[in-house]
Design a protein around this motif. Sequence first.
Motif, PDB file in Angstrom:
ATOM      1  N   THR A   1      40.030  37.283  54.459  1.00  0.00           N
ATOM      2  CA  THR A   1      40.941  38.412  54.635  1.00  0.00           C
ATOM      3  C   THR A   1      42.392  37.926  54.627  1.00  0.00           C
ATOM      4  O   THR A   1      43.260  38.520  53.991  1.00  0.00           O
ATOM      5  N   MET A   2      42.639  36.810  55.316  1.00  0.00           N
ATOM      6  CA  MET A   2      43.985  36.221  55.306  1.00  0.00           C
ATOM      7  C   MET A   2      44.391  35.880  53.881  1.00  0.00           C
ATOM      8  O   MET A   2      45.523  36.111  53.451  1.00  0.00           O
ATOM      9  N   GLN A   3      43.435  35.309  53.160  1.00  0.00           N
ATOM     10  CA  GLN A   3      43.697  34.916  51.777  1.00  0.00           C
ATOM     11  C   GLN A   3      44.090  36.134  50.935  1.00  0.00           C
ATOM     12  O   GLN A   3      45.062  36.093  50.181  1.00  0.00           O
ATOM     13  N   GLY A   4      43.349  37.230  51.099  1.00  0.00           N
ATOM     14  CA  GLY A   4      43.659  38.441  50.340  1.00  0.00           C
ATOM     15  C   GLY A   4      45.022  38.998  50.706  1.00  0.00           C
ATOM     16  O   GLY A   4      45.811  39.409  49.842  1.00  0.00           O
ATOM     17  N   MET A   5      45.315  38.968  52.017  1.00  0.00           N
ATOM     18  CA  MET A   5      46.612  39.474  52.470  1.00  0.00           C
ATOM     19  C   MET A   5      47.753  38.662  51.874  1.00  0.00           C
ATOM     20  O   MET A   5      48.751  39.220  51.408  1.00  0.00           O
TER      21      MET A   5
ATOM     22  N   LEU B   1      38.745  41.071  52.606  1.00  0.00           N
ATOM     23  CA  LEU B   1      37.717  41.421  53.586  1.00  0.00           C
ATOM     24  C   LEU B   1      36.361  41.577  52.895  1.00  0.00           C
ATOM     25  O   LEU B   1      35.342  41.086  53.379  1.00  0.00           O
ATOM     26  N   ILE B   2      36.381  42.259  51.741  1.00  0.00           N
ATOM     27  CA  ILE B   2      35.123  42.447  51.006  1.00  0.00           C
ATOM     28  C   ILE B   2      34.564  41.085  50.581  1.00  0.00           C
ATOM     29  O   ILE B   2      33.386  40.790  50.785  1.00  0.00           O
ATOM     30  N   ASN B   3      35.420  40.251  50.020  1.00  0.00           N
ATOM     31  CA  ASN B   3      34.993  38.887  49.667  1.00  0.00           C
ATOM     32  C   ASN B   3      34.349  38.207  50.871  1.00  0.00           C
ATOM     33  O   ASN B   3      33.258  37.650  50.782  1.00  0.00           O
ATOM     34  N   GLY B   4      35.072  38.258  51.992  1.00  0.00           N
ATOM     35  CA  GLY B   4      34.631  37.546  53.192  1.00  0.00           C
ATOM     36  C   GLY B   4      33.293  38.048  53.684  1.00  0.00           C
ATOM     37  O   GLY B   4      32.401  37.257  54.009  1.00  0.00           O
ATOM     38  N   VAL B   5      33.125  39.363  53.739  1.00  0.00           N
ATOM     39  CA  VAL B   5      31.877  39.919  54.255  1.00  0.00           C
ATOM     40  C   VAL B   5      30.710  39.538  53.343  1.00  0.00           C
ATOM     41  O   VAL B   5      29.641  39.139  53.815  1.00  0.00           O
TER      42      VAL B   5
END
Lengths: 334, 504
Positions: free
Chosen positions: A235-239, A127-131
Amino acid sequence: MPEQQVQNPDAGFRKAGLSIWEIWDKAGMAVVCVVLFLLCSWWVPGFRSAPNMVGLSLQVSSIGIVACTMLFCLASGDFDLSVGSVLACSGVLAALVTRQTSEAIGATNGVLLGVTAGILIGALVGLINGVIIAFFKINALITTLATMQIVRGLALLFADGKSVFVPNERFSWLGTSSLWGVPMPVVSLIVFFVFFGLLLSWTTFGRNTLAIGGNKEAAHLAGISVPFYKTVIFTMQGMAAGFAGVILASRMEIGDPKVGMMFELQVISACVLGGVSLTGGIGSMIFVVSGVLIMGMVENAMNLQSVPTFWQYVVRGAILLAAVMLDKFKQSRG
Amino acid sequence: MADPARYLEFVEISKEFPGVRALDGVQLSVGEGSVRALIGENGAGKSTLLKILSGAYTPTEGKLRIDGKDAAFANTQEALDAGIAVIYQELHLAPEMTVAENLFLGHMPAKFGVVNKPAMNAKARRMLERLGEEIEPAAKVGRLPIAQRQMVEIAKALTRGAKIIAFDEPTSSLSDREIRRLFQIIRDLKDQGHVILYVSHRLEEIFKICDSVTVFRDGRLVETFETMDGVTPDVLVNRMVGRDIQNIYGYYERPQGEPALEANGLMGAGLKQPVSFSVSKGEILGVFGLVGAGRTELMKLIYGAAPKSAGTLKLLGRDITIRSTRDAIRNGMMLCPEDRKAEGVIPIRSVMENLNISARRRNGFVVRPGWEKRNATEQCERLKVRTPSLQQLIMNLSGGNQQKVILARWLSEEIKVLLMDEPTRGIDVGAKSEIYNIMYHLAEQGIGIVMVSSDLPEVMGASDRMMVMRDGQVSGFLHRAEYNEEKILSMALPASEPEATLMS
């Protein structure tokens, strides 16, 4: 380019026959994958044996799971270098939380909490990456290069630099049990392949992801909210990386903060090997499955043949180069 | 047979692209010490001709002759070596390098690979002084104003020993004073015996500095006036547009209804004064202005692609809030963007994907292949999109067909207002009139259309009413009956340049 007489109005709608080139375009690497499997079965002693097949599929499970979401990252024109660190960090965190809470809330609940914590830390990093990438418009390479190091540091800090052993048998359930003889990690891998494969080609989400990778500005002007998609994709990637980390820790029965070095590059190579474009807009799950399996089979065959490790690096690199050059040739043929 | 009056000669030059004949048998010669204007509408072939001269394109047929000798350039380097320099609208300098480094790029004075900077800077200074320019050779080019960068570009051409110098719209971003300075330099170059080609849309400039003028239309050379005596802007416009202008636009009157879109006091980046206008159902409102007048910015503002700082929008009398492109589309307001390649199409995706990208959301989360195919087939037939198949990558289609696919994308939706930014830029004449016809049909069905264009004949030919913009604000509205090229241009040209409006 004799295939494209676009200006000729008399050409009309050409019959959509399946020429050999079209098959090659759509599933060239899948064909290579099958041929490679047959060759290995024939030539490499022990390759076909059931234990080796199980070993091979376990070996590719981590890379495969993360490659599914990396496909979305690549398809939208970005990539994520932090997945290797996330793999380690979530494994460590899952192990730690399980160990610390098992006595207080019971073994099963402890494991559940640990697994959840591992996946959540992955999602949080994603999420942090994405934002940062979507809303602050920072280049994905730099952003994830930074979080890669931060998260690796966190993993080492959490674990105090040592592997975290989990004295709880239930923790290893996710990694070592099996369903109808198929190990759990492989079941997860298959579920991932199917789910994200359908998500990419059969939903507006997947099509819009490809559109963003094909031309971000055009996608924006066609009404697609690019920042939203990027945030969700990362976020999907991190999950997925978090989940893969938990499974790996569970399989090894330890949370190792040093695991997954160069993992991100292996994942990206597998995708590119299968034919996913690094510049975005082109990709499908068939590509990813083929790429992951080809890499796994080559490695497995080399191990069975006792090819020295140093040579294995050389061979893997050469295969990747050959694959991307083949892809370039395919594109220039138009 | 070197003839100074025919120093540069284009012999029966033709250039074909897939589907378009960009140049058709152009025969043209220019003498030493003269300035030749090349004029024509967008897509008339001037730029293609310059690109052939600069070696960027090789002609399909015909050849170049320089000083009586045949010349064929495989690339731009060969053309440079032959003494040809083309100075484009977007300058081709390395912004992070110094003026002197740019001037001597590729042939810096050096000993054993080490650049002799003092010598280079001194040489550069002499070169620039010859042009009467005081530019510090050690300054970074990126820091210089546009006009000085252009001088550096000219100096660069001269350091390479260019004999033939072509200018492509050199004044588009210069101030009045800078333009006069540039003209003085062009006259000096002419007196030194250079061969100058001058491409511009601004007719008044041509009368100021050119000795002769060649008019292009649709890839053909229409006429060359060897002297400017007796040539008037009217004559040139007439030749540029051609007699069959009526046939291209095919305008007809349509009934108009209640207001479709009302914009009130819109402000945002690119605008200097609040903009208010309305377009009725069935009406085509033309928006004309020069580059930088704020037309495209206004469209993006309305469409929600850029943030508004003030102003309200009403659609069919209802207040609407547009914060994103998605909001605009859901309200039935669509945009066909100015730069089709960069903002309109997704080049590596198929025609079908590009067409269904927006409308498919109404089917829900899961894609329905049956609907996709049906909709694409239906829309492509309706707009006569010419493509080998729906699976064809859109980048392989011609500009006109790409534009039709984007139109088809929006016709798959419930559309109330259509914003079209440069609807026919880079599209050949046949497809142009098809696009106009589609616009008329849509308007007849009660859609309000806003058509933005920098092509004046187009705005005059296809719109019912015109809003003229200048320098980030609206300078006036005209009804079709009041259309007059001179009047419109005087409304569009920056007020600080009164002399520019003196057309004849």
